[in-house]
Structure formats: C-alpha cells, structure tokens
Design a protein around this motif. Structure first.
Motif, PDB file in Angstrom:
ATOM      1  N   TYR A  51       0.807  -1.213   0.000  1.00 21.80           N
ATOM      2  CA  TYR A  51       0.000   0.000   0.000  1.00 21.80           C
ATOM      3  C   TYR A  51       0.843   1.268   0.000  1.00 21.80           C
ATOM      4  O   TYR A  51       0.327   2.359  -0.180  1.00 21.80           O
ATOM      5  CB  TYR A  51      -0.965   0.001   1.190  1.00 21.80           C
ATOM      6  N   GLY A  52       2.159   1.141   0.236  1.00 18.50           N
ATOM      7  CA  GLY A  52       3.068   2.259   0.058  1.00 18.50           C
ATOM      8  C   GLY A  52       2.793   3.467   0.912  1.00 18.50           C
ATOM      9  O   GLY A  52       2.975   4.594   0.460  1.00 18.50           O
ATOM     10  N   VAL A  53       2.370   3.258   2.165  1.00 19.31           N
ATOM     11  CA  VAL A  53       2.011   4.394   3.003  1.00 19.31           C
ATOM     12  C   VAL A  53       3.149   4.787   3.936  1.00 19.31           C
ATOM     13  O   VAL A  53       3.609   5.917   3.938  1.00 19.31           O
ATOM     14  CB  VAL A  53       0.744   4.094   3.820  1.00 19.31           C
ATOM     15  N   GLN A  54       3.657   3.824   4.713  1.00 19.61           N
ATOM     16  CA  GLN A  54       4.675   4.156   5.703  1.00 19.61           C
ATOM     17  C   GLN A  54       6.088   3.965   5.179  1.00 19.61           C
ATOM     18  O   GLN A  54       6.954   4.783   5.369  1.00 19.61           O
ATOM     19  CB  GLN A  54       4.472   3.308   6.954  1.00 19.61           C
ATOM     20  N   HIS A  55       6.298   2.829   4.497  1.00 18.41           N
ATOM     21  CA  HIS A  55       7.649   2.518   4.055  1.00 18.41           C
ATOM     22  C   HIS A  55       7.804   2.515   2.546  1.00 18.41           C
ATOM     23  O   HIS A  55       8.898   2.673   2.048  1.00 18.41           O
ATOM     24  CB  HIS A  55       8.075   1.129   4.571  1.00 18.41           C
ATOM     25  N   GLY A  56       6.730   2.281   1.818  1.00 16.16           N
ATOM     26  CA  GLY A  56       6.840   2.142   0.380  1.00 16.16           C
ATOM     27  C   GLY A  56       7.489   0.831   0.014  1.00 16.16           C
ATOM     28  O   GLY A  56       7.609  -0.079   0.819  1.00 16.16           O
ATOM     29  N   SER A  57       7.942   0.712  -1.245  1.00 21.81           N
ATOM     30  CA  SER A  57       8.647  -0.483  -1.693  1.00 21.81           C
ATOM     31  C   SER A  57      10.023  -0.064  -2.158  1.00 21.81           C
ATOM     32  O   SER A  57      10.220   1.028  -2.678  1.00 21.81           O
ATOM     33  CB  SER A  57       7.879  -1.171  -2.832  1.00 21.81           C
ATOM     34  N   GLY A  83      14.621  -1.958 -12.503  1.00 20.75           N
ATOM     35  CA  GLY A  83      15.219  -2.993 -11.681  1.00 20.75           C
ATOM     36  C   GLY A  83      14.590  -3.166 -10.327  1.00 20.75           C
ATOM     37  O   GLY A  83      15.172  -3.804  -9.467  1.00 20.75           O
ATOM     38  N   ASP A  84      13.439  -2.583 -10.096  1.00 21.54           N
ATOM     39  CA  ASP A  84      12.815  -2.689  -8.788  1.00 21.54           C
ATOM     40  C   ASP A  84      12.422  -4.115  -8.495  1.00 21.54           C
ATOM     41  O   ASP A  84      11.966  -4.851  -9.351  1.00 21.54           O
ATOM     42  CB  ASP A  84      11.580  -1.796  -8.712  1.00 21.54           C
ATOM     43  N   ARG A  85      12.578  -4.511  -7.247  1.00 24.88           N
ATOM     44  CA  ARG A  85      12.250  -5.866  -6.835  1.00 24.88           C
ATOM     45  C   ARG A  85      11.075  -5.841  -5.884  1.00 24.88           C
ATOM     46  O   ARG A  85      10.658  -4.793  -5.416  1.00 24.88           O
ATOM     47  CB  ARG A  85      13.445  -6.515  -6.134  1.00 24.88           C
ATOM     48  N   ALA A  86      10.585  -7.027  -5.599  1.00 24.93           N
ATOM     49  CA  ALA A  86       9.522  -7.123  -4.612  1.00 24.93           C
ATOM     50  C   ALA A  86      10.052  -6.678  -3.268  1.00 24.93           C
ATOM     51  O   ALA A  86      11.197  -6.948  -2.927  1.00 24.93           O
ATOM     52  CB  ALA A  86       9.039  -8.561  -4.519  1.00 24.93           C
ATOM     53  N   PRO A  87       9.274  -5.971  -2.473  1.00 24.17           N
ATOM     54  CA  PRO A  87       9.741  -5.547  -1.161  1.00 24.17           C
ATOM     55  C   PRO A  87       9.982  -6.741  -0.281  1.00 24.17           C
ATOM     56  O   PRO A  87       9.363  -7.776  -0.420  1.00 24.17           O
ATOM     57  CB  PRO A  87       8.559  -4.719  -0.635  1.00 24.17           C
ATOM     58  N   ARG A  88      10.892  -6.634   0.632  1.00 15.63           N
ATOM     59  CA  ARG A  88      11.150  -7.755   1.514  1.00 15.63           C
ATOM     60  C   ARG A  88      11.024  -7.311   2.961  1.00 15.63           C
ATOM     61  O   ARG A  88      11.203  -6.144   3.285  1.00 15.63           O
ATOM     62  CB  ARG A  88      12.542  -8.343   1.265  1.00 15.63           C
ATOM     63  N   VAL A  91       3.689   0.290  -8.471  1.00 14.85           N
ATOM     64  CA  VAL A  91       3.663  -0.002  -9.905  1.00 14.85           C
ATOM     65  C   VAL A  91       5.004  -0.551 -10.375  1.00 14.85           C
ATOM     66  O   VAL A  91       5.065  -1.418 -11.256  1.00 14.85           O
ATOM     67  CB  VAL A  91       3.274   1.263 -10.704  1.00 14.85           C
ATOM     68  N   ASP A  92       6.110  -0.065  -9.788  1.00 12.37           N
ATOM     69  CA  ASP A  92       7.414  -0.591 -10.166  1.00 12.37           C
ATOM     70  C   ASP A  92       7.518  -2.077  -9.827  1.00 12.37           C
ATOM     71  O   ASP A  92       8.074  -2.869 -10.597  1.00 12.37           O
ATOM     72  CB  ASP A  92       8.533   0.186  -9.458  1.00 12.37           C
ATOM     73  N   LEU A  93       6.990  -2.444  -8.667  1.00 16.17           N
ATOM     74  CA  LEU A  93       6.940  -3.856  -8.300  1.00 16.17           C
ATOM     75  C   LEU A  93       6.095  -4.626  -9.303  1.00 16.17           C
ATOM     76  O   LEU A  93       6.471  -5.714  -9.758  1.00 16.17           O
ATOM     77  CB  LEU A  93       6.349  -4.004  -6.898  1.00 16.17           C
ATOM     78  N   LEU A  94       4.953  -4.079  -9.672  1.00 11.22           N
ATOM     79  CA  LEU A  94       4.058  -4.761 -10.602  1.00 11.22           C
ATOM     80  C   LEU A  94       4.726  -4.937 -11.965  1.00 11.22           C
ATOM     81  O   LEU A  94       4.619  -6.004 -12.580  1.00 11.22           O
ATOM     82  CB  LEU A  94       2.761  -3.963 -10.738  1.00 11.22           C
ATOM     83  N   ARG A  95       5.407  -3.904 -12.436  1.00 10.72           N
ATOM     84  CA  ARG A  95       6.094  -4.015 -13.724  1.00 10.72           C
ATOM     85  C   ARG A  95       7.157  -5.107 -13.694  1.00 10.72           C
ATOM     86  O   ARG A  95       7.343  -5.840 -14.669  1.00 10.72           O
ATOM     87  CB  ARG A  95       6.741  -2.677 -14.086  1.00 10.72           C
ATOM     88  N   HIS A 118      -4.017   5.919  -3.853  1.00 10.21           N
ATOM     89  CA  HIS A 118      -3.314   7.161  -3.522  1.00 10.21           C
ATOM     90  C   HIS A 118      -1.861   7.135  -3.982  1.00 10.21           C
ATOM     91  O   HIS A 118      -1.240   8.196  -4.121  1.00 10.21           O
ATOM     92  CB  HIS A 118      -3.347   7.417  -2.017  1.00 10.21           C
ATOM     93  N   VAL A 119      -1.303   5.945  -4.185  1.00  6.11           N
ATOM     94  CA  VAL A 119       0.111   5.854  -4.542  1.00  6.11           C
ATOM     95  C   VAL A 119       0.339   5.230  -5.912  1.00  6.11           C
ATOM     96  O   VAL A 119       1.481   5.078  -6.337  1.00  6.11           O
ATOM     97  CB  VAL A 119       0.908   5.067  -3.479  1.00  6.11           C
ATOM     98  N   ALA A 120      -0.728   4.866  -6.602  1.00  8.28           N
ATOM     99  CA  ALA A 120      -0.581   4.313  -7.953  1.00  8.28           C
ATOM    100  C   ALA A 120      -1.859   4.546  -8.739  1.00  8.28           C
ATOM    101  O   ALA A 120      -2.958   4.290  -8.243  1.00  8.28           O
ATOM    102  CB  ALA A 120      -0.268   2.817  -7.885  1.00  8.28           C
ATOM    103  N   ARG A 121      -1.712   5.028  -9.961  1.00 12.96           N
ATOM    104  CA  ARG A 121      -2.876   5.270 -10.813  1.00 12.96           C
ATOM    105  C   ARG A 121      -3.357   3.970 -11.446  1.00 12.96           C
ATOM    106  O   ARG A 121      -2.553   3.093 -11.767  1.00 12.96           O
ATOM    107  CB  ARG A 121      -2.520   6.258 -11.918  1.00 12.96           C
ATOM    108  N   ARG A 122      -4.664   3.887 -11.632  1.00 13.51           N
ATOM    109  CA  ARG A 122      -5.236   2.700 -12.259  1.00 13.51           C
ATOM    110  C   ARG A 122      -4.652   2.470 -13.655  1.00 13.51           C
ATOM    111  O   ARG A 122      -4.351   1.342 -14.042  1.00 13.51           O
ATOM    112  CB  ARG A 122      -6.763   2.846 -12.345  1.00 13.51           C
ATOM    113  N   GLU A 123      -4.478   3.542 -14.401  1.00  8.99           N
ATOM    114  CA  GLU A 123      -3.963   3.427 -15.763  1.00  8.99           C
ATOM    115  C   GLU A 123      -2.566   2.826 -15.781  1.00  8.99           C
ATOM    116  O   GLU A 123      -2.214   2.045 -16.677  1.00  8.99           O
ATOM    117  CB  GLU A 123      -3.954   4.796 -16.436  1.00  8.99           C
ATOM    118  N   ASP A 124      -1.728   3.186 -14.789  1.00  4.00           N
ATOM    119  CA  ASP A 124      -0.370   2.660 -14.749  1.00  4.00           C
ATOM    120  C   ASP A 124      -0.366   1.170 -14.396  1.00  4.00           C
ATOM    121  O   ASP A 124       0.396   0.388 -14.971  1.00  4.00           O
ATOM    122  CB  ASP A 124       0.467   3.441 -13.732  1.00  4.00           C
ATOM    123  N   ALA A 125      -1.215   0.787 -13.429  1.00  2.81           N
ATOM    124  CA  ALA A 125      -1.302  -0.627 -13.056  1.00  2.81           C
ATOM    125  C   ALA A 125      -1.827  -1.451 -14.222  1.00  2.81           C
ATOM    126  O   ALA A 125      -1.314  -2.541 -14.523  1.00  2.81           O
ATOM    127  CB  ALA A 125      -2.201  -0.789 -11.827  1.00  2.81           C
TER     128      ALA A 125
END
Length: 430
Positions: A295-301, A309-314, A346-350, A373-380
């Motif tokens: 949800y990218g609210v407190q820490h983000g990814s 090159g973004d990876r899944a958050p750990r 979105v970077d994680l999703l890509r 709030h942190v990612a647009r529907r169009e981008d996802a």
C-alpha cells in the motif's frame, strides 16, 4: 424473518412455481467488525454481483434491477430474476457479503436455500489475528471476482447444488483437476486459506521468511487440531549445495476416505522474491493469480536504483497491504544496498507481472488490489497489459474503489490470459 414466523418453508431455487415469473430477491449483508468496510459493503456487494452475474450458468441479472434497499431498517441488496435456478443460487451463495438470500413476496421474505463451497470450519480464515491482516470478506471478494472473470467461473458453484451435467461441464473446463490459486505476495496466507476453504489447491510466495514460517506453523497446527489426514513438511530448498529458500508443502483431505483415495488438496508456500516464482512453480500451472499489492504508506517499496530494476519488497520494506502483515520496527534501512525508496507499487508490478503471467494457464485470470493514492489505475493496467494480459475494464470492474482509512483508498484490477493456440485460434484451457 416474516417467512420463518409464519412457518413458510424455505424456497428451493429452481422450484417449478417460480419459473416464468419475474421474481424479486434480496440478500442480507454479512455483518463486519470493521466499521469502514461495513459502510462500503453494500456498494461492494452490488459490484461483486454485477461481475458474478455474467458468470451465471443460466443468464445474467439485469444491472438495472440491482439496488441497495433498506428493509425493516436493515440494508439489503435487491435484484430481479425470472427464474433463479439451482445452479445460479449455488454461485450466488458464495458472494463475499451475502449473509442470507430471500425471495421477496409482498411484505414477506422467504428464505432461499443456499449451499456454499465452504469445505471447512470458518476458523481456517478467522483464527489468525495480527496487525495488518487482510479483511477476510475482501479477500473472498477479490478471489470471487478473479475466478468469475476466468474461463473456470463454473467452479464458483457448489457441485452438490449443481445438476450432473453442469458439474461435468465445469470439470471438463479444467481437465477434472482441482483449481490452483497462486498468491505471489502471500504474507501469512489469508488468500491461501480462502482458496483451501473452496476446495482448491493453494500456492504462495513471500520474501519475508517470518511470514512464511508463521503460516507454516499455523496450517500444520490447524490440520492437527482438526484431525485431518495429512502430510506436511517445512524444510530448506537446496541448489548447488546452498540453501536458497524454505518451502512448506502439505497435502490433506476433508475425509479419511478422500485421503485414502488420493483425492487431496495441496498447499505450498515458499520464501522467495515474487519475481522469482518461476523457479519454484511451473509455467501455466495456476488457474488464478491473486495478490494484494503493497500500500506504500509508511515505508513504500524498495527498488534497486536501476531503471526497471525494482524488486519485490522484503521484510518490512512494504507498508501494510491490507495485507497480511504490518511493518515491524527496524525492518528496513532507507538507501541500504544502493536501493531507493519508491512509494508506488507499480514498479513492483512491472517487475513481477511477467512472471505472474507466465504462471497462469490460458484462460486464467489475475486479480490485484492496491492503494489508489500511490498508484494510478492506468499505470497498473498498463503493467498488466505489457505482460500480455487482457485487462477487464468495463463499468462493473470500476465499481470496487472504497476507503480503507485516511491514507488508503483500495481498488481492484482484473486481467485475463488469452486462450490462444500456436495457430492463433481460440483454444480451450488446459
């Protein structure tokens, strides 16, 4: 209810006396302990009904007839249907917010008999309590909508409630095997458990070793407490003499006879980056992929700092994803290892969507939820389309947006993997 007080027997869906008559039905909304979700439940129920309606075996429900109605001071969702068949009632029985279904007869409510898919006690879903756990009703909604959007929508109907021909048809859609659900961001297994509740096989991955271990401990304890015949193991995965992950594998059955006959359900969960699921699960092995994005609210990814090159958050890199865990103190250090902090999932999703799409069978569907709030529907949607999936974006799919809290407004997005042979012609899912 009025029907019960008068001693009127329950209506069995498909009764001859209902045929050819435009009937009005009302379903009572399931109570929720979450006040914010309870407020959104009627609108979400309408949206879910609209999507599932298209999958009804005997024809859809007119969207114009669906409404939120207050009866006796209690909110209901009402709709009209000329003949609610047993197969249709079996599918509607699994609506995530449906508590009870009634036929409206003047000022009376006559209960309609329902047979849900649920194979186990609901403590499989509710016994685990921890901060950041996904709302069980929303988890069920996301799984339902994803399944209804796939080529395997018939699996939403209880075999016991469907006629023999319909059951055979549904089984033929997927070769007679159990449906397989993959959650590539499984956390502590809320989605996995809902899939098991439906009688499906469940597979998951999460980069947080503590979450995977917690789920392994829970499911093994639950199987023992329920005295279900099972075989389970939680052990390291070794490659080139190195431990690369730990993996839970378990198989079990609802009855001893089913277990003896080899009619078992399977659940697996592996500690791994979501972009690496292809190393642990075969291509085209999942009928559904269901994921709740960070949800990218407190820490983000965290990203690698490299383009694309973004990876899944750990660990605690992610904020609560409504999601199966809350971040823990000290879980991340901004800038560590050359990573940059990215608020958008979105970077994680890509990065992950191509691997998720490869895991899907033709005709399978992928459903995600995320914080708008942190990612647009169009981008996802663009990330899923770039992975070769067909995004479903009709009005029915745009009606799920709802508030979770001040910082989170949640929405869902569903896409389907085309059913295409090498010749380019439409093909049945294998």
């Amino acid at each position: 209810m009025a029907g019960e007080a008068s001693g009127t027997p329950p209506v069995r869906a498909g009764d001859a006396r209902l045929a050819g008559i435009m009937g009005r039905y009302a379903f009572l909304i399931l109570p929720s302990h979450n006040r914010v979700y309870a407020d959104a439940a009627p609108a979400l129920a309408r949206a879910e009904l609209a999507v599932l309606s298209a999958a009804l075996p005997d024809g859809g429900i007119s969207e114009d007839s669906v409404a939120e109605t207050v009866i006796g001071g209690v909110p209901y969702v009402t709709f009209e249907r000329d003949d609610l068949s047993a197969r249709d009632a079996a599918l509607l029985a699994n609506l995530s917010s449906l508590y009870a279904l009634f036929e409206v007869k003047g000022e009376l409510l006559r209960p309609v008999e329902l047979r849900r898919l649920d194979r186990f006690d609901d403590d499989l879903l509710t016994i685990l309590k921890y901060p950041g756990k996904t709302n069980e009703q929303f988890t069920k909604l996301l799984l339902n909508v994803t399944l209804a959007s796939s080529a395997f929508a018939g699996e939403l109907s209880s075999p016991a409630a469907a006629d023999e021909a319909a059951a055979d048809e549904a089984a033929a859609d997927h070769g007679g095997r159990r449906l397989a659900v993959l959650d590539p961001l499984c956390g502590r297994g809320t989605t996995l458990n809902q899939a098991l509740m439906y009688g499906f096989d469940a597979y998951g991955a999460d980069i947080d070793a503590r979450d995977v271990e917690a789920y392994a401990v829970f499911i093994q304890r639950w199987l023992k407490d329920k005295r279900l015949k099972h075989r389970a193991d939680f052990s390291p995965v070794r490659r080139d003499r190195k431990v690369v992950a730990r993996r839970l594998t378990a198989e079990f059955a609802a009855t001893k006879d089913e277990y003896k006959a080899g009619d078992v359900q399977r659940v697996e969960a592996v500690e791994a980056d979501t972009t690496r699921i292809g190393e642990f699960f075969r291509s085209a092995s999942a009928d559904l992929v269901v994921a709740d994005l960070p949800y990218g609210v407190q820490h983000g990814s965290h990203g690698t700092g490299r383009p694309g090159g973004d990876r899944a958050p750990r660990g605690g890199d992610r904020a609560p994803r409504g999601g199966d865990r809350a971040p823990r103190a000290g879980d991340h250090a901004p800038g560590d290892g050359g990573r940059t902090l990215a608020r958008s999932p979105v970077d994680l999703l890509r990065a992950a969507a191509p691997a998720w799409a490869r895991a899907l069978r033709p005709g399978g569907a992928l459903g995600i939820s995320w914080n708008t709030h942190v990612a647009r529907r169009e981008d996802a949607a663009g990330a899923l389309a770039d992975a070769g999936l067909e995004v479903l974006d009709s009005a029915a799919y745009r009606a799920f947006r709802h508030r979770v809290d001040q910082a989170i407004t949640r929405d869902i997005l569903v896409a389907r993997k085309p059913q295409v042979e090498a010749t380019g012609r439409a093909a049945a899912a294998s």
